[in-house]
Design an enzyme around this catalytic site. Structure first.
Site, mmCIF file in Angstrom:
data_model
loop_
_atom_site.group_PDB
_atom_site.id
_atom_site.type_symbol
_atom_site.label_atom_id
_atom_site.label_comp_id
_atom_site.label_asym_id
_atom_site.label_seq_id
_atom_site.Cartn_x
_atom_site.Cartn_y
_atom_site.Cartn_z
ATOM 1 N N ARG A 1 0.879 -1.171 0.000
ATOM 2 C CA ARG A 1 0.000 0.000 0.000
ATOM 3 C C ARG A 1 0.912 1.216 0.000
ATOM 4 N NH1 ARG A 1 -5.477 1.370 3.297
ATOM 5 N NH2 ARG A 1 -6.154 -0.061 1.664
ATOM 6 N N GLN B 1 -10.019 -3.611 -4.122
ATOM 7 C CA GLN B 1 -11.349 -3.161 -3.730
ATOM 8 C C GLN B 1 -12.344 -3.345 -4.868
ATOM 9 O OE1 GLN B 1 -12.447 -1.780 -0.622
ATOM 10 N NE2 GLN B 1 -14.385 -2.255 -1.653
ATOM 11 N N ASP C 1 -17.466 7.314 -1.858
ATOM 12 C CA ASP C 1 -16.298 7.148 -0.994
ATOM 13 C C ASP C 1 -16.154 8.423 -0.177
ATOM 14 O OD1 ASP C 1 -14.016 6.149 0.172
ATOM 15 O OD2 ASP C 1 -12.803 6.137 -1.653
ATOM 16 N N CYS D 1 -16.486 1.688 0.100
ATOM 17 C CA CYS D 1 -15.326 0.861 0.456
ATOM 18 C C CYS D 1 -14.963 0.965 1.926
ATOM 19 C CB CYS D 1 -14.134 1.223 -0.428
ATOM 20 S SG CYS D 1 -13.528 2.902 -0.203
ATOM 21 N N ARG E 1 -13.846 -8.711 0.749
ATOM 22 C CA ARG E 1 -12.425 -8.443 0.541
ATOM 23 C C ARG E 1 -11.594 -9.704 0.791
ATOM 24 N NH1 ARG E 1 -10.372 -3.310 0.840
ATOM 25 N NH2 ARG E 1 -8.532 -4.381 0.042
#
Length: 313
Positions: free
Chosen positions: A107, A137, A226, A265, A293
């Site tokens: 990430r 995602q 989001d 998400c 996920r």
């Protein structure tokens, strides 16, 4: 060797196979403790290094549980835990980790760093989120839509509301690869990357940028949003003011198609991008989306290691 830096790395056939695998693996888990390994434990002996330059809840937990269920192990680090946080180059870190683990999930703040890491790595690398995209995602979102609506993804219409951010970019890419219609509404100052939109359209994706939330949502099967202020954004007040017309509330959801679902998400800023009555209401699929996920990560990992046999290596 494969990487999963974007959905395009798998292509339409690969994404389809990943989705089919994720659905099947979720069904096979019914009644099992969450930490119990799958039959076959296909990644027994494999080790995943998960590196986070940004905080994480769902990505961190889902990759850890995914590897446990597949029989493998996970080593999790913040960037500051490694010499990477003290100036070691990202390419040197990639070379070292390639000698010690079987796969890396990164990430990263900067997508270019992810690409540099993957170019130097000798093991598969997964994009766990960058400033450009969030393909893991997107896989969970596609899975959730098929699961809840009960029809193929290319027979659905989606609406994205708000910031044209990394999650939006991956859904735009998904629309181009998988053939669903996507309408995007948000402030023009925060529109998605024009190059990503153009690429999706070149692949045949029906991606439209519209002016109002109502226009985007009308007739949609899936409504997605989001947070208005993402990690690293420094213009929070300006963003919140600009995004107000794109808040998802019950009156907006009423314009969507019968049986439409709501996705986010997470984490959600309740009262900003979405109201409580939507995220906690019967149209919300966010908790299924979060759980999925795990199953999405498992299918991605199996694809990377060549365990989805009907795809060429």
């Amino acid at each position: 060797m494969r990487h999963f830096l974007s959905l395009a790395d798998a292509g339409p056939a690969g994404v389809r196979r990943i989705l089919d695998c994720a659905h099947g693996m979720k069904a096979a888990r019914t009644g099992r403790p969450k930490g119990a390994p799958d039959d076959g434990a296909q990644l027994a002996g494999r080790v995943l290094a998960a590196i986070f330059e940004k905080p994480s809840t769902r990505t961190r937990l889902s990759f850890d549980i995914a590897m446990r269920q597949l029989g493998g192990a996970t080593l999790t680090f913040a960037a500051g835990d490694l010499q990477l946080g003290r100036g070691e180059t990202i390419t040197d870190t990639a070379r070292v980790l390639s000698r010690m683990v079987d796969c890396v999930m990164l990430r990263a703040r900067d997508h270019a760093d992810l690409e540099a890491f993957a170019a130097a790595a000798e093991v598969p690398v997964i994009n766990g989120l960058t400033d450009r995209s969030h393909p893991c995602q997107a896989v969970a979102d596609l899975m959730t839509v098929e699961e809840r609506l009960g029809r193929p993804i290319n027979e659905t219409r989606w609406a994205w509301l708000g910031d044209g951010n990394n999650v939006a970019h991956s859904l735009i890419e998904a629309a181009g690869l998988m053939g669903f219609a996507l309408q995007i509404a948000g402030p023009k100052a925060y529109a998605p990357d024009a190059g990503i939109v153009a690429m999706a359209r070149a692949r045949g994706g029906e991606v439209a940028l519209v002016d109002t939330a109502e226009e985007a949502v009308r007739g949609a099967d899936v409504v997605v949003t989001d947070t208005w202020v993402s990690m690293g954004d420094e213009d929070g007040m300006a963003r919140r003011q600009a995004m107000q017309p794109f808040q998802v509330g019950s009156m907006l959801m009423a314009l969507a198609a019968p049986g439409a679902i709501f996705l986010h998400c997470l984490p959600a800023h309740r009262g900003e991008e979405v109201t409580d009555d939507v995220i906690d209401g019967p149209q919300s699929a966010v908790w299924d989306e979060a759980e999925n996920r795990i199953h999405a990560q498992k299918a991605i990992l199996l694809w990377l290691f060549g365990h989805l046999a009907d795809l060429p290596l």
